[in-house]
Motif scaffolding. Structure first.
Motif, PDB file in Angstrom:
ATOM      1  N   UNK A  24       0.757  -1.363  -0.085  1.00 35.32           N
ATOM      2  CA  UNK A  24       0.201   0.049   0.068  1.00 35.32           C
ATOM      3  C   UNK A  24       0.809   1.065   0.073  1.00 35.32           C
ATOM      4  N   UNK A  25       2.127   1.167   0.558  1.00 38.01           N
ATOM      5  CA  UNK A  25       2.920   2.117   0.448  1.00 38.01           C
ATOM      6  C   UNK A  25       3.243   2.673  -0.948  1.00 38.01           C
ATOM      7  N   UNK A  26       3.345   1.817  -1.770  1.00 40.69           N
ATOM      8  CA  UNK A  26       3.596   2.169  -3.446  1.00 40.69           C
ATOM      9  C   UNK A  26       2.203   2.109  -4.450  1.00 40.69           C
ATOM     10  N   UNK A  27       1.132   1.674  -3.715  1.00 38.77           N
ATOM     11  CA  UNK A  27      -0.057   1.388  -4.362  1.00 38.77           C
ATOM     12  C   UNK A  27      -1.305   2.066  -3.359  1.00 38.77           C
ATOM     13  N   UNK A  28      -1.278   3.240  -3.033  1.00 42.59           N
ATOM     14  CA  UNK A  28      -2.315   3.665  -2.318  1.00 42.59           C
ATOM     15  C   UNK A  28      -3.548   3.678  -2.617  1.00 42.59           C
ATOM     16  N   UNK A  29      -3.696   3.678  -3.879  1.00 41.59           N
ATOM     17  CA  UNK A  29      -5.277   3.775  -4.329  1.00 41.59           C
ATOM     18  C   UNK A  29      -5.853   2.495  -4.727  1.00 41.59           C
ATOM     19  N   UNK A  30      -4.809   1.292  -4.244  1.00 40.06           N
ATOM     20  CA  UNK A  30      -5.445  -0.320  -4.306  1.00 40.06           C
ATOM     21  C   UNK A  30      -6.525  -0.304  -3.307  1.00 40.06           C
ATOM     22  N   UNK A  31      -7.946  -0.299  -3.671  1.00 36.34           N
ATOM     23  CA  UNK A  31      -8.789  -0.817  -2.642  1.00 36.34           C
ATOM     24  C   UNK A  31      -8.878  -2.272  -2.124  1.00 36.34           C
ATOM     25  N   UNK A  32      -8.564  -3.272  -3.032  1.00 30.87           N
ATOM     26  CA  UNK A  32      -8.635  -4.459  -2.643  1.00 30.87           C
ATOM     27  C   UNK A  32      -7.417  -4.802  -1.574  1.00 30.87           C
ATOM     28  N   UNK A  33      -6.300  -4.214  -1.912  1.00 27.23           N
ATOM     29  CA  UNK A  33      -5.313  -4.499  -1.010  1.00 27.23           C
ATOM     30  C   UNK A  33      -5.586  -3.738   0.376  1.00 27.23           C
ATOM     31  N   UNK A  34      -6.369  -2.523   0.390  1.00 27.50           N
ATOM     32  CA  UNK A  34      -6.850  -1.728   1.481  1.00 27.50           C
ATOM     33  C   UNK A  34      -7.685  -2.814   2.412  1.00 27.50           C
ATOM     34  N   UNK A  35      -8.620  -3.511   1.380  1.00 25.92           N
ATOM     35  CA  UNK A  35      -9.641  -4.240   2.204  1.00 25.92           C
ATOM     36  C   UNK A  35      -8.917  -5.401   2.772  1.00 25.92           C
ATOM     37  N   UNK A  36      -7.948  -6.100   2.280  1.00 24.93           N
ATOM     38  CA  UNK A  36      -7.282  -7.220   2.615  1.00 24.93           C
ATOM     39  C   UNK A  36      -6.534  -6.747   4.032  1.00 24.93           C
ATOM     40  N   UNK A  37      -5.796  -5.566   3.988  1.00 24.67           N
ATOM     41  CA  UNK A  37      -5.111  -5.161   5.065  1.00 24.67           C
ATOM     42  C   UNK A  37      -6.036  -5.015   6.281  1.00 24.67           C
ATOM     43  N   UNK A  38      -7.179  -4.344   6.114  1.00 25.21           N
ATOM     44  CA  UNK A  38      -8.312  -4.202   6.938  1.00 25.21           C
ATOM     45  C   UNK A  38      -8.744  -5.464   7.759  1.00 25.21           C
ATOM     46  N   UNK A  39      -8.992  -6.466   6.802  1.00 20.53           N
ATOM     47  CA  UNK A  39      -9.664  -7.604   7.435  1.00 20.53           C
ATOM     48  C   UNK A  39      -8.588  -8.607   8.079  1.00 20.53           C
ATOM     49  N   UNK A  40      -7.345  -8.336   7.760  1.00 19.85           N
ATOM     50  CA  UNK A  40      -6.165  -8.957   8.474  1.00 19.85           C
ATOM     51  C   UNK A  40      -6.095  -8.211   9.683  1.00 19.85           C
TER      52      UNK A  40
END
Length: 80
Positions: A24-40
Protein backbone atom coordinates in the motif's frame (compact mmCIF):
# COMPACT_ATOMS: atom_id res chain seq x y z
CA UNK A 1 -6.24 -22.59 21.31
CA UNK A 2 -2.82 -23.12 22.90
CA UNK A 3 -0.40 -20.33 23.69
CA UNK A 4 2.03 -21.43 20.96
CA UNK A 5 -0.70 -21.63 18.33
CA UNK A 6 -1.99 -18.18 19.22
CA UNK A 7 1.52 -16.73 19.05
CA UNK A 8 2.14 -18.37 15.67
CA UNK A 9 -1.19 -17.04 14.40
CA UNK A 10 -0.34 -13.53 15.62
CA UNK A 11 3.05 -13.75 13.94
CA UNK A 12 1.51 -14.88 10.67
CA UNK A 13 -1.15 -12.18 10.70
CA UNK A 14 1.42 -9.54 11.67
CA UNK A 15 3.63 -10.58 8.77
CA UNK A 16 0.68 -10.38 6.38
CA UNK A 17 -0.23 -6.91 7.62
CA UNK A 18 3.35 -5.75 7.09
CA UNK A 19 3.35 -7.08 3.52
CA UNK A 20 0.03 -5.38 2.75
CA UNK A 21 1.33 -2.14 4.28
CA UNK A 22 4.47 -2.25 2.12
CA UNK A 23 2.35 -2.82 -0.98
CA UNK A 24 0.00 0.00 0.00
CA UNK A 25 2.98 2.33 0.40
CA UNK A 26 3.53 2.06 -3.36
CA UNK A 27 -0.09 1.49 -4.39
CA UNK A 28 -2.15 3.71 -2.05
CA UNK A 29 -5.23 3.71 -4.29
CA UNK A 30 -5.55 -0.09 -4.42
CA UNK A 31 -8.86 -0.69 -2.65
CA UNK A 32 -8.54 -4.48 -2.78
CA UNK A 33 -5.22 -4.38 -0.93
CA UNK A 34 -6.66 -1.93 1.60
CA UNK A 35 -9.60 -4.26 2.20
CA UNK A 36 -7.24 -7.21 2.67
CA UNK A 37 -5.19 -5.19 5.14
CA UNK A 38 -8.30 -4.12 7.07
CA UNK A 39 -9.64 -7.69 7.26
CA UNK A 40 -6.27 -9.02 8.38
CA UNK A 41 -6.04 -6.29 11.05
CA UNK A 42 -9.48 -7.31 12.39
CA UNK A 43 -8.35 -10.93 12.60
CA UNK A 44 -5.09 -9.88 14.28
CA UNK A 45 -6.96 -7.81 16.86
CA UNK A 46 -9.34 -10.71 17.59
CA UNK A 47 -6.50 -13.21 18.07
CA UNK A 48 -4.58 -10.69 20.20
CA UNK A 49 -7.66 -10.19 22.38
CA UNK A 50 -8.05 -13.95 22.79
CA UNK A 51 -4.36 -14.32 23.67
CA UNK A 52 -4.47 -11.51 26.22
CA UNK A 53 -7.62 -12.92 27.86
CA UNK A 54 -5.93 -16.28 28.37
CA UNK A 55 -2.30 -15.34 29.00
CA UNK A 56 -2.14 -11.64 29.86
CA UNK A 57 -0.74 -8.71 27.90
CA UNK A 58 1.64 -9.46 25.06
CA UNK A 59 3.16 -5.99 25.22
CA UNK A 60 3.00 -3.20 27.75
CA UNK A 61 0.94 -0.92 25.45
CA UNK A 62 1.60 2.03 27.69
CA UNK A 63 0.77 0.15 30.88
CA UNK A 64 3.27 0.27 33.68
CA UNK A 65 3.23 -3.36 34.74
CA UNK A 66 5.87 -5.89 35.63
CA UNK A 67 3.59 -8.94 35.35
CA UNK A 68 5.68 -10.22 32.45
CA UNK A 69 8.58 -10.69 34.90
CA UNK A 70 6.56 -13.23 36.88
CA UNK A 71 6.21 -15.65 33.97
CA UNK A 72 8.89 -18.27 33.44
CA UNK A 73 11.66 -17.19 31.11
CA UNK A 74 12.36 -19.43 28.08
CA UNK A 75 15.42 -20.95 29.75
CA UNK A 76 13.34 -21.77 32.87
CA UNK A 77 11.36 -24.36 30.89
CA UNK A 78 12.92 -27.76 30.50
CA UNK A 79 12.73 -28.50 26.76
CA UNK A 80 13.95 -32.08 27.13
Amino acid sequence: MSKDKLLRRLSSLGFSMQEYRLFLDTHPQNSEAQELFDNTKKKYDAVLEEYEKQFGPLTLNGLNSDDWLKNPWPWDNDAN
